[in-house]
Write a protein that holds these residues in place. Structure first.
Motif, short mmCIF file in Angstrom:
data_model
loop_
_atom_site.label_atom_id
_atom_site.label_comp_id
_atom_site.label_asym_id
_atom_site.label_seq_id
_atom_site.Cartn_x
_atom_site.Cartn_y
_atom_site.Cartn_z
N ALA A 83 0.74 -0.83 0.12
CA ALA A 83 -0.28 0.15 -0.03
C ALA A 83 0.71 1.11 -0.05
CB ALA A 83 -0.95 -0.17 1.15
N SER A 86 2.44 1.25 -3.34
CA SER A 86 1.81 2.18 -4.60
C SER A 86 1.03 4.27 -4.44
CB SER A 86 0.23 1.34 -4.10
OG SER A 86 0.45 0.45 -4.20
N THR A 87 1.77 3.79 -2.91
CA THR A 87 0.60 5.81 -2.69
C THR A 87 1.87 5.97 -3.19
OG1 THR A 87 -0.23 4.66 -1.10
CG2 THR A 87 -0.26 7.09 -0.89
N THR A 90 2.62 6.40 -7.13
CA THR A 90 1.27 7.20 -7.68
C THR A 90 1.73 7.76 -7.47
OG1 THR A 90 -0.42 5.59 -7.58
CG2 THR A 90 -1.03 7.48 -7.05
N SER A 155 -4.09 3.33 -10.46
CA SER A 155 -4.35 4.70 -9.40
C SER A 155 -3.91 5.80 -10.24
CB SER A 155 -3.55 3.96 -7.96
OG SER A 155 -2.13 3.41 -8.55
N ALA A 205 -3.10 10.48 -1.96
CA ALA A 205 -2.44 9.32 -1.37
C ALA A 205 -3.76 8.88 -0.68
CB ALA A 205 -1.77 10.04 -0.47
N THR A 208 -5.93 5.84 -3.34
CA THR A 208 -4.34 4.47 -3.74
C THR A 208 -4.86 4.16 -2.23
OG1 THR A 208 -3.79 6.27 -4.60
CG2 THR A 208 -1.87 4.30 -4.34
N PHE A 209 -4.42 4.75 -1.53
CA PHE A 209 -3.50 3.60 -0.13
C PHE A 209 -4.77 3.42 0.17
CE2 PHE A 209 -3.97 2.31 4.37
CZ PHE A 209 -2.28 2.17 4.79
N SER A 260 -6.29 1.75 7.93
CA SER A 260 -7.00 2.90 6.41
C SER A 260 -7.39 3.98 7.43
CB SER A 260 -7.76 3.30 5.82
OG SER A 260 -7.81 1.32 5.88
#
Length: 281
Positions: A83, A86-87, A90, A155, A205, A208-209, A260
């Motif tokens: 996660a 990716s964040t 991205t 994303s 952010a 995406t997360f 999250s």
């Protein structure tokens, strides 16, 4: 007298508004509170009186079972790595791409953003087989890198499309003033443009997360070993047990949901201060 009436009517309206918002807040928070309270109940109490809200005795046995016996610590580590990777990737790619479209290719950028957003016309399940074939030939099946690449393909297009609108609100005069003061293009981008579009970066952010943390379909298809499983797969695997342990299920659900929420609470503070920070600099 009229002023007194206006103050009284305003006070009544504010009271009703606050009560209404309080009720909505309780309704929104109650499911999470219910899961947290059920996760610290003993197994006997959870089965004998499931509607009881406050547990008679608090226990962490469910969390110990999830983290130690079921190996959720490893699954949480996998999800955190995927996660956050990716964040960060991205945000970096989409910020550079959106800024380049707005400042260097404004006409071609409109067509490009439309093409990027059309990728969302295809449902994820339709792309599962092509992605599996590509990742299999690339040797990235059952790897964290493979999942990160797949998540980036979804994303990044949306993030670029979203940030283009934010970068279009950055006044060109501010950038020109920074260039006159001796700043180069990179310094203008980092010190002037990015702080102004900070709310957009925060939105990217969060989006995406949360998507990478909760995603199940591709993680289930592209992962075939327990050591590489994410928390969403580990939580799903609990449903396949012959005897479902609700205490363990609730504790695992807390471990999936809470990160999250914490991430959102930490990063939302950057939204308010990002609008004028760049122009002040």
């Amino acid at each position: 007298m009229e002023k007194h009436k206006r103050l009284k009517s305003g006070w009544v309206g504010d009271t009703i508004s606050y009560l209404y918002l309080s009720v909505l807040s309780v309704m929104a928070v109650f499911p999470l509170l219910w899961i947290v309270l059920c996760s610290v109940k003993k197994q006997g109490e959870l089965l004998s009186n499931p509607t009881k809200l406050i547990p008679s005795a608090v226990t962490l046995d469910n969390f110990k079972n999830v983290l130690i016996n079921l190996g959720f610590l490893n699954n949480i580590g996998n999800s955190i790595i995927i996660a956050f990777s990716s964040t960060l990737i991205t945000i970096t790619i989409s910020a550079l791409g959106a800024y380049g479209i707005v400042r260097f290719y404004p006409r071609f950028g409109k067509l490009m953003t439309r093409v990027l957003i059309t990728t969302y016309m295809f449902p994820p399940i339709l792309l599962a087989v092509p992605y599996s074939i590509i990742m299999g030939k690339a040797g990235l099946m059952n790897t964290r890198i493979g999942l990160v690449i797949v998540y980036l393909s979804f994303s990044v297009p949306y993030a670029i499309w979203l940030l283009v609108g934010f970068f279009q609100t950055v006044p060109l005069e501010i950038e020109e003033a920074a260039r006159v003061d001796g700043a180069n293009k990179i310094q203008v981008f980092v010190n002037v443009a990015l702080p102004i579009v900070a709310p957009g970066l925060v939105a990217v952010a969060i989006y995406t997360f949360i998507n990478a943390w909760n995603e199940l379909l591709y993680a289930l298809i592209m992962t075939n070993s327990t050591s590489k499983m994410t928390v969403s797969i580990a939580l799903k695997s609990l449903e396949g047990q012959e005897i479902l342990d609700w205490g363990t299920m609730m504790a695992a659900s807390v471990l999936v949901v809470v990160p999250s929420i914490i991430f959102f609470m930490l990063i939302q503070k950057k939204i308010a201060g990002g609008l004028s920070q760049g122009s002040i600099k």
